[in-house]
Write a protein that holds these residues in place. Structure first.
Motif, PDB file in Angstrom:
ATOM      1  N   SER A   3      -5.150   1.446   2.272  1.00  0.00           N
ATOM      2  CA  SER A   3      -4.725   2.807   2.605  1.00  0.00           C
ATOM      3  C   SER A   3      -5.788   3.802   2.164  1.00  0.00           C
ATOM      4  O   SER A   3      -6.705   3.453   1.418  1.00  0.00           O
ATOM      5  N   ARG A   4      -5.617   5.023   2.602  1.00  0.00           N
ATOM      6  CA  ARG A   4      -6.609   6.047   2.280  1.00  0.00           C
ATOM      7  C   ARG A   4      -6.481   6.570   0.846  1.00  0.00           C
ATOM      8  O   ARG A   4      -7.203   7.474   0.459  1.00  0.00           O
ATOM      9  N   THR A   5      -5.525   5.978   0.089  1.00  0.00           N
ATOM     10  CA  THR A   5      -5.457   6.345  -1.329  1.00  0.00           C
ATOM     11  C   THR A   5      -6.662   5.752  -2.068  1.00  0.00           C
ATOM     12  O   THR A   5      -6.999   6.189  -3.162  1.00  0.00           O
ATOM     13  N   ILE A   6      -7.306   4.735  -1.454  1.00  0.00           N
ATOM     14  CA  ILE A   6      -8.538   4.166  -2.021  1.00  0.00           C
ATOM     15  C   ILE A   6      -9.700   4.752  -1.210  1.00  0.00           C
ATOM     16  O   ILE A   6      -9.684   4.695   0.019  1.00  0.00           O
ATOM     17  N   ALA A   7     -10.683   5.308  -1.922  1.00  0.00           N
ATOM     18  CA  ALA A   7     -11.861   5.847  -1.207  1.00  0.00           C
ATOM     19  C   ALA A   7     -12.587   4.696  -0.519  1.00  0.00           C
ATOM     20  O   ALA A   7     -12.642   3.587  -1.054  1.00  0.00           O
ATOM     21  N   ASN A   8     -13.108   4.947   0.665  1.00  0.00           N
ATOM     22  CA  ASN A   8     -13.733   3.888   1.464  1.00  0.00           C
ATOM     23  C   ASN A   8     -15.057   3.433   0.830  1.00  0.00           C
ATOM     24  O   ASN A   8     -16.052   4.147   0.900  1.00  0.00           O
ATOM     25  N   PRO A   9     -15.082   2.230   0.227  1.00  0.00           N
ATOM     26  CA  PRO A   9     -16.333   1.803  -0.427  1.00  0.00           C
ATOM     27  C   PRO A   9     -17.447   1.510   0.569  1.00  0.00           C
ATOM     28  O   PRO A   9     -18.628   1.523   0.209  1.00  0.00           O
ATOM     29  N   PHE A  10     -17.079   1.267   1.840  1.00  0.00           N
ATOM     30  CA  PHE A  10     -18.087   0.908   2.846  1.00  0.00           C
ATOM     31  C   PHE A  10     -18.853   2.129   3.360  1.00  0.00           C
ATOM     32  O   PHE A  10     -19.773   1.986   4.157  1.00  0.00           O
ATOM     33  N   HIS A  11     -18.465   3.305   2.895  1.00  0.00           N
ATOM     34  CA  HIS A  11     -19.222   4.486   3.308  1.00  0.00           C
ATOM     35  C   HIS A  11     -20.641   4.491   2.732  1.00  0.00           C
ATOM     36  O   HIS A  11     -21.498   5.234   3.216  1.00  0.00           O
ATOM     37  N   ALA A  12     -20.869   3.657   1.693  1.00  0.00           N
ATOM     38  CA  ALA A  12     -22.247   3.503   1.199  1.00  0.00           C
ATOM     39  C   ALA A  12     -23.115   2.956   2.338  1.00  0.00           C
ATOM     40  O   ALA A  12     -24.276   3.364   2.515  1.00  0.00           O
ATOM     41  N   LEU A  56      -5.939  -5.237  11.667  1.00  0.00           N
ATOM     42  CA  LEU A  56      -5.399  -4.228  12.584  1.00  0.00           C
ATOM     43  C   LEU A  56      -6.001  -2.870  12.238  1.00  0.00           C
ATOM     44  O   LEU A  56      -6.432  -2.661  11.110  1.00  0.00           O
ATOM     45  N   PRO A  57      -6.018  -1.947  13.185  1.00  0.00           N
ATOM     46  CA  PRO A  57      -6.567  -0.618  12.870  1.00  0.00           C
ATOM     47  C   PRO A  57      -5.719   0.039  11.786  1.00  0.00           C
ATOM     48  O   PRO A  57      -4.514   0.138  11.928  1.00  0.00           O
ATOM     49  N   ARG A  58      -6.363   0.419  10.702  1.00  0.00           N
ATOM     50  CA  ARG A  58      -5.617   1.027   9.598  1.00  0.00           C
ATOM     51  C   ARG A  58      -6.278   2.329   9.196  1.00  0.00           C
ATOM     52  O   ARG A  58      -6.752   3.079  10.038  1.00  0.00           O
ATOM     53  N   SER A  59      -6.383   2.499   7.887  1.00  0.00           N
ATOM     54  CA  SER A  59      -6.826   3.785   7.354  1.00  0.00           C
ATOM     55  C   SER A  59      -8.226   4.179   7.801  1.00  0.00           C
ATOM     56  O   SER A  59      -8.471   5.307   8.180  1.00  0.00           O
ATOM     57  N   TYR A  60      -9.154   3.255   7.702  1.00  0.00           N
ATOM     58  CA  TYR A  60     -10.540   3.565   8.060  1.00  0.00           C
ATOM     59  C   TYR A  60     -10.922   2.665   9.231  1.00  0.00           C
ATOM     60  O   TYR A  60     -11.288   1.509   9.021  1.00  0.00           O
ATOM     61  N   SER A 115       0.825  -1.210   0.000  1.00  0.00           N
ATOM     62  CA  SER A 115       0.000   0.000   0.000  1.00  0.00           C
ATOM     63  C   SER A 115       0.857   1.257   0.000  1.00  0.00           C
ATOM     64  O   SER A 115       0.420   2.327  -0.381  1.00  0.00           O
ATOM     65  N   ARG A 116       2.110   1.120   0.448  1.00  0.00           N
ATOM     66  CA  ARG A 116       2.962   2.311   0.536  1.00  0.00           C
ATOM     67  C   ARG A 116       3.779   2.574  -0.724  1.00  0.00           C
ATOM     68  O   ARG A 116       4.253   3.685  -0.919  1.00  0.00           O
ATOM     69  N   PHE A 117       3.958   1.578  -1.562  1.00  0.00           N
ATOM     70  CA  PHE A 117       4.782   1.782  -2.750  1.00  0.00           C
ATOM     71  C   PHE A 117       4.285   2.934  -3.624  1.00  0.00           C
ATOM     72  O   PHE A 117       5.076   3.776  -4.041  1.00  0.00           O
ATOM     73  N   PRO A 118       3.002   3.027  -3.917  1.00  0.00           N
ATOM     74  CA  PRO A 118       2.565   4.128  -4.788  1.00  0.00           C
ATOM     75  C   PRO A 118       2.868   5.503  -4.212  1.00  0.00           C
ATOM     76  O   PRO A 118       3.063   6.468  -4.944  1.00  0.00           O
ATOM     77  N   GLN A 119       2.964   5.595  -2.885  1.00  0.00           N
ATOM     78  CA  GLN A 119       3.185   6.901  -2.263  1.00  0.00           C
ATOM     79  C   GLN A 119       4.573   7.454  -2.577  1.00  0.00           C
ATOM     80  O   GLN A 119       4.820   8.639  -2.454  1.00  0.00           O
ATOM     81  N   LEU A 120       5.499   6.574  -2.954  1.00  0.00           N
ATOM     82  CA  LEU A 120       6.850   7.047  -3.274  1.00  0.00           C
ATOM     83  C   LEU A 120       6.874   7.851  -4.572  1.00  0.00           C
ATOM     84  O   LEU A 120       7.801   8.562  -4.857  1.00  0.00           O
TER      85      LEU A 120
END
Lengths: 162, 450
Positions: B150-159, B196-200, A57-62
């Motif tokens: 990661s938060r680079t993907i919009a959270n689809p579960f917000h629907a 584990l607790p992550r982005s959302y 998940s972190r690779f694109p951030q580079l």
């Protein structure tokens, strides 16, 4: 005209606010607070698969568009003094551009090399993990053989006493 | 800036509860006061957002007795048969008298199918499908939340988060920590903290966190740094037949997991060893392996190959057995083997609770189960069953019970009595208390009463 009842008032208001919420783009705005947080991460508690997905998940951030040069912009500077200041800044930027560009290119090269390095390290760690897993499996196999031997022994014990 | 995860401070919810009471009082004293109601809601909207405004209006409707509470139970896997889904469906049945129940999912399913699978009455339930284009576009059979890293993907579960606003109580039975509850009151059912607790991560934004076993609680504390509120064991309702005579059967009921997590092959090896080393005491005893499976299952193929390779070994396989067959097996079996967790390092692969173990106990089958996970809470070693941590110990315990009918008789009765701790009645009672605590007027306290 009759007065609206409490029930009608509430239903009308509810529909109105629901429509408003449906039009609102972000969940944070609907909730009335920022809901996403940067949670502290304890990588030591991560399992191998957790770490792997974290790495991917972190690779694109580079490659997060560090090169800002193609689109330089200056804040508006009203008045004569402001315009002179703006032109002076632009001139300095133009003069310094080769240096800035070189620095950013260097940074960009470094980022790419870092990415490659990280990738190599990631693969190396994966290899080590696989070896550890193989050792664990071998250990489990030996333990289970030991279990079986112990079981055979304990199963034989009553017969020996007879 | 980093923030710590901590249990929800329910002051905001209680503040909204007070506002709802004020709004209710205003409309009781002057039912036509549109101006006053408008102004009160606008203040809440400006201060706390549209969700809060909707919540106080909905709450006020309930306080005025204008309608029944609307309760949603969400699970993204309703269309699969399983213990967690049974937990959610039984909540729906238990709360039938508490309000209008909606089963919310992301893929088509029917309450009739759920009712058939789990033998429940779900005729009162509505359904609501909340589509998630992100997953539909991927055309994968399973909605896998783990791919949102990661938060680079919009959270689809917000629907689903948005849909939760339409209810007074939103119950998330999906273990989906990425759904933010917008209802006034909410509950998060944790069968195990898988991610584990992550982005959302919004588990700490729920009014109540419910857990299915103390084992799960320990991992919630460890992985999420949260203190869950309410302990409710899963519902176990395998009909008991006190009069049935027990036969010489060792039973295992567990799905044939393609990854082999339920370890039926190890059971076969253990039974083969037992037979080979002590044929005298094993005379007449059979091993019965019952469980569900998909049609193409490599692990099941291995199990079947083992049975074919050992034609003299008295083993029966019941694949996708009907409820009637399963009940008959529980009635007849004397011993119950459950190996799940033996030799595993990953805590998620150890049984979090062990519903089939409790089912066996309700039928007087003596459980011989792996000493770990939720099974330690179900079985009391040497009284209601046996706990083992290695194959050698299991074989010794089995030999002991096979040769001692009196001990079997005593332990069987103790297991039967103990099994009632996990009955559907106990579950229903606790769920109703939880719903009452969340839906009844008045402030919530941070600690739960259960």
């Amino acid at each position: 005209m009759t007065e609206p009842s409490g029930a009608n008032i509430l239903e009308t208001l509810l529909q109105e606010y629901r429509r408003f919420a449906a039009k609102t783009e972000s969940i944070s705005e609907i909730a009335g607070r920022e809901i996403d947080r940067d949670l502290p991460v304890d990588y030591w508690t991560y399992t191998a698969s957790d770490l792997e997905s974290e790495l991917w998940s972190r690779f694109p951030q580079l490659e997060a568009g560090l090169d800002i040069i193609p689109d330089p912009s200056w804040p508006a500077s009203p008045g004569l003094v402001g315009r002179i200041k703006g032109r002076a800044k632009k001139l300095i930027l133009r003069l310094a551009m080769p240096l800035i560009r070189r620095t950013l290119e260097k940074q960009d090269r470094f980022n790419r090399q870092s990415k490659d390095m990280l990738f190599i390290q990631f693969l190396a760690i994966k290899q080590i993990c696989r070896q550890v897993k193989e050792l664990e499996a071998e250990n489990r196999e030996l333990r289970s053989r030991l279990d079986i031997i112990e079981a055979k022994q304990s199963a034989m014990e009553p017969a020996n006493h007879e | 800036m980093s923030e710590q995860i901590q249990n929800k401070d329910i002051r905001h919810e209680n503040d909204l509860e007070s506002r709802a009471v004020e709004l209710t009082t205003l409309l009781k004293t002057s039912p036509g006061n549109q101006e006053g109601a408008n102004s009160m809601c606008r203040t809440v909207l400006q201060k706390s957002g549209p969700a809060a405004a909707c919540q106080i209006i909905s709450r006020s409707q309930l306080l005025l007795g204008l309608r029944r509470p609307r309760i949603a139970i969400y699970d993204h896997t309703w269309h699969f048969i399983g213990g967690a889904q049974k937990y959610g469906a039984t909540i729906a049945e238990a709360l039938s008298s508490a309000g209008e129940i909606t089963l919310m999912g992301n893929r088509p399913f029917s309450p009739e199918t759920l009712a058939g699978w789990y033998r429940l009455n779900l005729s009162h339930c509505n359904t609501r499908i909340v589509p998630m284009p992100f997953f539909e576009d991927r055309k994968e059979a399973y909605i896998d939340p783990a791919i949102i890293t990661s938060r680079t993907i919009a959270n689809p579960f917000h629907a689903v988060s948005r849909a939760s606003l339409d209810y007074d109580l939103f119950i998330n039975n999906s273990m989906l920590e990425m759904v933010y509850p917008l209802s006034h009151r909410s509950a998060f059912i944790t069968h195990f903290p898988e991610r584990l607790p992550r982005s959302y991560f919004y588990v700490d934004r729920y009014s109540r966190i419910v857990y299915n076993s103390r084992y799960t609680k320990g991992w919630i504390e460890k992985r999420w740094s949260l203190s869950p509120h309410t302990h409710i064991y899963p519902p176990v309702d395998m009909p008991d037949s006190q009069m049935q005579k027990k036969e010489s059967i060792i039973l295992s009921v567990a799905r044939f997991d393609p990854g082999g997590n339920k370890q039926q092959l190890d059971m076969l090896r253990a039974f083969e060893l037992l037979h080979r080393s002590r044929p005298d005491i094993c005379l007449g005893w059979r091993l019965v392996l019952a469980g569900g499976s998909f049609s193409e299952n490599p692990y099941l193929s291995q199990v079947q190959a083992f049975v074919t390779d050992h034609p003299k070994l008295p083993v029966d396989l019941y694949i996708n057995a009907s409820h009637v067959d399963l009940t008959a097996l529980y009635h007849k079996a004397s011993l119950f083997w459950h190996f799940c967790g033996l030799g595993q390092n990953d805590p998620a692969l150890v049984e979090h609770f062990g519903m089939t173990v409790a089912e066996a106990m309700q039928n007087g089958c003596i459980p011989l189960v792996f000493d770990g996970g939720g099974m330690r809470e179900i079985v009391e070693n040497n009284r209601t069953g046996q706990l083992f941590s290695s194959m050698a110990v299991l074989l010794q315990q089995s030999i002991d019970l096979l040769t001692n009918p009196q001990k079997r008789e005593l332990m069987s009765q103790a297991a039967r009595d103990e099994g009632q701790r996990f009955s559907k009645e106990v579950f229903t009672d606790r769920i109703r208390k939880l719903a009452a605590e969340l839906l009844d007027p008045g402030p919530l306290t941070n600690a739960s009463g259960h």
